[in-house]
Design a protein around this motif. Structure first.
Motif, PDB file in Angstrom:
ATOM      1  N   MET A   1      15.616   7.767  15.200  1.00 39.04           N
ATOM      2  CA  MET A   1      14.938   6.891  14.273  1.00 39.04           C
ATOM      3  C   MET A   1      15.982   6.212  13.385  1.00 39.04           C
ATOM      4  N   ALA A   2      15.825   4.939  13.162  1.00 37.32           N
ATOM      5  CA  ALA A   2      16.759   4.190  12.328  1.00 37.32           C
ATOM      6  C   ALA A   2      16.624   4.612  10.871  1.00 37.32           C
ATOM      7  N   LYS A   3      17.759   4.571  10.170  1.00 34.19           N
ATOM      8  CA  LYS A   3      17.744   4.903   8.750  1.00 34.19           C
ATOM      9  C   LYS A   3      16.950   3.852   7.986  1.00 34.19           C
ATOM     10  N   LYS A   4      16.185   4.283   7.007  1.00 34.48           N
ATOM     11  CA  LYS A   4      15.351   3.373   6.220  1.00 34.48           C
ATOM     12  C   LYS A   4      16.124   2.874   5.015  1.00 34.48           C
ATOM     13  N   LYS A   5      15.834   1.657   4.606  1.00 32.76           N
ATOM     14  CA  LYS A   5      16.455   1.018   3.456  1.00 32.76           C
ATOM     15  C   LYS A   5      15.674   1.368   2.201  1.00 32.76           C
ATOM     16  N   ASN A   6      16.364   1.829   1.170  1.00 36.40           N
ATOM     17  CA  ASN A   6      15.744   2.110  -0.127  1.00 36.40           C
ATOM     18  C   ASN A   6      15.917   0.907  -1.036  1.00 36.40           C
ATOM     19  N   PHE A   7      14.893   0.600  -1.835  1.00 34.13           N
ATOM     20  CA  PHE A   7      15.009  -0.452  -2.835  1.00 34.13           C
ATOM     21  C   PHE A   7      13.974  -0.218  -3.926  1.00 34.13           C
ATOM     22  N   PRO A   8      14.297  -0.621  -5.160  1.00 38.13           N
ATOM     23  CA  PRO A   8      13.331  -0.448  -6.248  1.00 38.13           C
ATOM     24  C   PRO A   8      12.216  -1.497  -6.149  1.00 38.13           C
ATOM     25  N   LEU A   9      11.045  -1.128  -6.576  1.00 37.35           N
ATOM     26  CA  LEU A   9       9.907  -2.038  -6.538  1.00 37.35           C
ATOM     27  C   LEU A   9       9.147  -1.930  -7.850  1.00 37.35           C
ATOM     28  N   ARG A  10       9.007  -3.049  -8.524  1.00 33.66           N
ATOM     29  CA  ARG A  10       8.172  -3.092  -9.729  1.00 33.66           C
ATOM     30  C   ARG A  10       6.810  -3.613  -9.303  1.00 33.66           C
ATOM     31  N   ILE A  11       5.769  -2.917  -9.710  1.00 32.40           N
ATOM     32  CA  ILE A  11       4.434  -3.300  -9.284  1.00 32.40           C
ATOM     33  C   ILE A  11       3.456  -3.058 -10.440  1.00 32.40           C
ATOM     34  N   ASP A  12       2.477  -3.904 -10.542  1.00 29.94           N
ATOM     35  CA  ASP A  12       1.450  -3.771 -11.562  1.00 29.94           C
ATOM     36  C   ASP A  12       0.756  -2.418 -11.395  1.00 29.94           C
ATOM     37  N   PRO A  13       0.590  -1.672 -12.470  1.00 27.62           N
ATOM     38  CA  PRO A  13      -0.048  -0.345 -12.360  1.00 27.62           C
ATOM     39  C   PRO A  13      -1.446  -0.370 -11.754  1.00 27.62           C
ATOM     40  N   LYS A  14      -2.212  -1.398 -12.038  1.00 26.75           N
ATOM     41  CA  LYS A  14      -3.560  -1.480 -11.461  1.00 26.75           C
ATOM     42  C   LYS A  14      -3.497  -1.681  -9.951  1.00 26.75           C
ATOM     43  N   LEU A  15      -2.559  -2.513  -9.498  1.00 22.04           N
ATOM     44  CA  LEU A  15      -2.381  -2.708  -8.062  1.00 22.04           C
ATOM     45  C   LEU A  15      -1.904  -1.417  -7.410  1.00 22.04           C
ATOM     46  N   TYR A  16      -1.004  -0.705  -8.077  1.00 19.49           N
ATOM     47  CA  TYR A  16      -0.538   0.572  -7.537  1.00 19.49           C
ATOM     48  C   TYR A  16      -1.703   1.544  -7.361  1.00 19.49           C
ATOM     49  N   ASP A  17      -2.591   1.594  -8.343  1.00 16.88           N
ATOM     50  CA  ASP A  17      -3.758   2.476  -8.248  1.00 16.88           C
ATOM     51  C   ASP A  17      -4.619   2.130  -7.038  1.00 16.88           C
ATOM     52  N   VAL A  18      -4.803   0.834  -6.806  1.00 22.98           N
ATOM     53  CA  VAL A  18      -5.571   0.386  -5.638  1.00 22.98           C
ATOM     54  C   VAL A  18      -4.878   0.835  -4.360  1.00 22.98           C
ATOM     55  N   LEU A  19      -3.552   0.617  -4.284  1.00 23.79           N
ATOM     56  CA  LEU A  19      -2.796   1.004  -3.096  1.00 23.79           C
ATOM     57  C   LEU A  19      -2.800   2.517  -2.891  1.00 23.79           C
ATOM     58  N   GLN A  20      -2.725   3.253  -3.973  1.00 25.88           N
ATOM     59  CA  GLN A  20      -2.731   4.710  -3.882  1.00 25.88           C
ATOM     60  C   GLN A  20      -4.064   5.214  -3.310  1.00 25.88           C
ATOM     61  N   THR A  21      -5.156   4.659  -3.786  1.00 26.12           N
ATOM     62  CA  THR A  21      -6.469   5.039  -3.272  1.00 26.12           C
ATOM     63  C   THR A  21      -6.614   4.647  -1.808  1.00 26.12           C
ATOM     64  N   TRP A  22      -6.186   3.441  -1.477  1.00 21.59           N
ATOM     65  CA  TRP A  22      -6.256   2.947  -0.099  1.00 21.59           C
ATOM     66  C   TRP A  22      -5.424   3.834   0.827  1.00 21.59           C
TER      67      TRP A  22
END
Length: 57
Positions: A1-22
């Protein structure tokens, strides 16, 4: 498996909550669900070749 690239991501907390539930509904981590969504979007946009039987993730 290829190594994955790490990077920081700033995201709106409400959108994160939606993504977390999804992600939870799909039995995925938020990280893997984001990667899934981005990969599908890139495929639909013609930016990523569609997976063939011989390709691996």
């Amino acid at each position: 498996m290829a190594k994955k690239k790490n990077f920081p991501l700033r995201i709106d907390p409400k959108l994160y909550d939606v993504l977390q539930t999804w992600a939870k509904d799909e039995f995925r981590s938020v990280n893997s669900h984001l990667e899934f969504l981005l990969r599908e979007s890139a495929k639909k946009a013609g930016r990523l070749p569609k997976k063939t039987d011989q390709q691996e993730d």
